[in-house]
Design a protein around this motif. Structure first.
Motif, PDB file in Angstrom:
ATOM      1  N   ALA A   1      -5.625 -35.023  -3.603  1.00  0.00           N
ATOM      2  CA  ALA A   1      -6.375 -36.138  -4.194  1.00  0.00           C
ATOM      3  C   ALA A   1      -5.910 -36.398  -5.624  1.00  0.00           C
ATOM      4  O   ALA A   1      -5.741 -37.552  -6.024  1.00  0.00           O
ATOM      5  CB  ALA A   1      -7.872 -35.833  -4.163  1.00  0.00           C
ATOM      6  N   ALA A   2      -5.686 -35.337  -6.392  1.00  0.00           N
ATOM      7  CA  ALA A   2      -5.233 -35.488  -7.777  1.00  0.00           C
ATOM      8  C   ALA A   2      -3.871 -36.165  -7.851  1.00  0.00           C
ATOM      9  O   ALA A   2      -3.585 -36.893  -8.804  1.00  0.00           O
ATOM     10  CB  ALA A   2      -5.186 -34.128  -8.463  1.00  0.00           C
ATOM     11  N   ALA A   3      -3.043 -35.951  -6.847  1.00  0.00           N
ATOM     12  CA  ALA A   3      -1.704 -36.552  -6.813  1.00  0.00           C
ATOM     13  C   ALA A   3      -1.691 -37.903  -6.099  1.00  0.00           C
ATOM     14  O   ALA A   3      -0.642 -38.531  -5.976  1.00  0.00           O
ATOM     15  CB  ALA A   3      -0.732 -35.600  -6.115  1.00  0.00           C
ATOM     16  N   ASN A   4      -2.868 -38.345  -5.612  1.00  0.00           N
ATOM     17  CA  ASN A   4      -2.983 -39.582  -4.842  1.00  0.00           C
ATOM     18  C   ASN A   4      -2.139 -39.547  -3.566  1.00  0.00           C
ATOM     19  O   ASN A   4      -1.558 -40.553  -3.157  1.00  0.00           O
ATOM     20  CB  ASN A   4      -2.648 -40.815  -5.687  1.00  0.00           C
ATOM     21  N   ASP A   5      -2.081 -38.381  -2.939  1.00  0.00           N
ATOM     22  CA  ASP A   5      -1.313 -38.205  -1.708  1.00  0.00           C
ATOM     23  C   ASP A   5      -2.115 -38.595  -0.483  1.00  0.00           C
ATOM     24  O   ASP A   5      -3.345 -38.533  -0.471  1.00  0.00           O
ATOM     25  CB  ASP A   5      -0.889 -36.733  -1.538  1.00  0.00           C
ATOM     26  N   ALA A   6      -1.389 -38.942   0.562  1.00  0.00           N
ATOM     27  CA  ALA A   6      -1.937 -39.087   1.904  1.00  0.00           C
ATOM     28  C   ALA A   6      -1.779 -37.728   2.582  1.00  0.00           C
ATOM     29  O   ALA A   6      -1.247 -36.779   1.981  1.00  0.00           O
ATOM     30  CB  ALA A   6      -1.189 -40.175   2.668  1.00  0.00           C
ATOM     31  N   MET A   7      -2.225 -37.628   3.827  1.00  0.00           N
ATOM     32  CA  MET A   7      -2.183 -36.337   4.515  1.00  0.00           C
ATOM     33  C   MET A   7      -1.855 -36.551   5.992  1.00  0.00           C
ATOM     34  O   MET A   7      -2.461 -37.380   6.646  1.00  0.00           O
ATOM     35  CB  MET A   7      -3.547 -35.675   4.390  1.00  0.00           C
ATOM     36  N   LEU A   8      -0.872 -35.782   6.472  1.00  0.00           N
ATOM     37  CA  LEU A   8      -0.635 -35.701   7.910  1.00  0.00           C
ATOM     38  C   LEU A   8      -1.427 -34.522   8.435  1.00  0.00           C
ATOM     39  O   LEU A   8      -1.516 -33.475   7.778  1.00  0.00           O
ATOM     40  CB  LEU A   8       0.848 -35.461   8.224  1.00  0.00           C
ATOM     41  N   VAL A   9      -1.992 -34.660   9.631  1.00  0.00           N
ATOM     42  CA  VAL A   9      -2.823 -33.628  10.238  1.00  0.00           C
ATOM     43  C   VAL A   9      -2.433 -33.504  11.711  1.00  0.00           C
ATOM     44  O   VAL A   9      -2.315 -34.518  12.398  1.00  0.00           O
ATOM     45  CB  VAL A   9      -4.322 -33.988  10.136  1.00  0.00           C
ATOM     46  N   TRP A  10      -2.240 -32.266  12.172  1.00  0.00           N
ATOM     47  CA  TRP A  10      -1.931 -32.049  13.581  1.00  0.00           C
ATOM     48  C   TRP A  10      -2.254 -30.620  13.990  1.00  0.00           C
ATOM     49  O   TRP A  10      -2.466 -29.757  13.146  1.00  0.00           O
ATOM     50  CB  TRP A  10      -0.474 -32.389  13.899  1.00  0.00           C
ATOM     51  N   LEU A  11      -2.304 -30.398  15.299  1.00  0.00           N
ATOM     52  CA  LEU A  11      -2.500 -29.067  15.851  1.00  0.00           C
ATOM     53  C   LEU A  11      -1.181 -28.602  16.447  1.00  0.00           C
ATOM     54  O   LEU A  11      -0.557 -29.320  17.234  1.00  0.00           O
ATOM     55  CB  LEU A  11      -3.584 -29.058  16.937  1.00  0.00           C
ATOM     56  N   ASP A  12      -0.767 -27.418  16.068  1.00  0.00           N
ATOM     57  CA  ASP A  12       0.502 -26.886  16.560  1.00  0.00           C
ATOM     58  C   ASP A  12       0.259 -25.543  17.228  1.00  0.00           C
ATOM     59  O   ASP A  12      -0.530 -24.758  16.791  1.00  0.00           O
ATOM     60  CB  ASP A  12       1.462 -26.734  15.377  1.00  0.00           C
TER      61      ASP A  12
END
Length: 172
Positions: free
Chosen positions: A161-172
């Motif tokens: 959040a501080a870096a204004n990033d997005a996020m990829l999310v997955w189950l591996d």
């Protein structure tokens, strides 16, 4: 084979690339994982994070708490026909990452487990079922198993959040 919750912080530019080029996305995720695998980074320093097998337990607790962001599975699909282990990856836009970070910070692990009985996890078929957790859900201390992973997830989302990033999310 275990199901592991995986997260990758990505910039807005990288998110655009991810959405347009699935092969690049998978290669990029693997490159970051490989680069950080032995670095022993703190969650706030890393671009990749795993919640190990606690993903479903954390999901159960967050759903029970009416958490406003699906931090366990992601929210927006971009590769419905892709399988990154156990289904397609999803993503969270930067504004959803910021909301999730704020809510994770405001919600302690003690609040999440308050009133939860380990039998609730068994009844809900929360992964991993008895035997996968070293002692099973009905053993003393089972609810505390997720504390470390929740704390790491909170730190990871704070940094994103501080870096204004997005996020990829997955189950591996």
């Amino acid at each position: 084979m275990s199901m592991i919750g995986e997260y990758l912080r990505i910039t807005a530019v990288e998110l655009g690339q991810v959405i347009q080029d699935l092969d690049w996305a998978l290669d990029f995720a693997q490159e970051v994982q490989d680069a950080e695998e032995e670095a022993d980074l703190l969650p706030a320093e890393a671009r990749h994070l795993s919640t190990s097998k606690t993903w479903d337990m954390l999901g159960f607790l967050l759903t029970r708490a009416d958490f406003p962001v699906d931090v366990i599975h992601g929210e927006e699909p971009f590769a419905e026909d892709e399988d990154w282990g156990y289904g397609p990856p999803r993503y969270l836009r930067p504004e959803r990452v910021r909301l999730a970070a704020r809510e994770l910070r405001a919600t302690t692990y003690d609040q999440l487990v308050d009133g939860v009985n380990p039998a609730d996890l068994t009844k809900a078929d929360v992964y991993p079922l008895a035997g996968a957790y070293p002692l099973g859900w009905d053993e003393p201390g089972a609810l505390q198993w997720g504390r470390h992973w929740y704390d790491g997830l909170t730190q990871f989302f704070d940094a994103a959040a501080a870096a204004n990033d997005a996020m990829l999310v997955w189950l591996d």
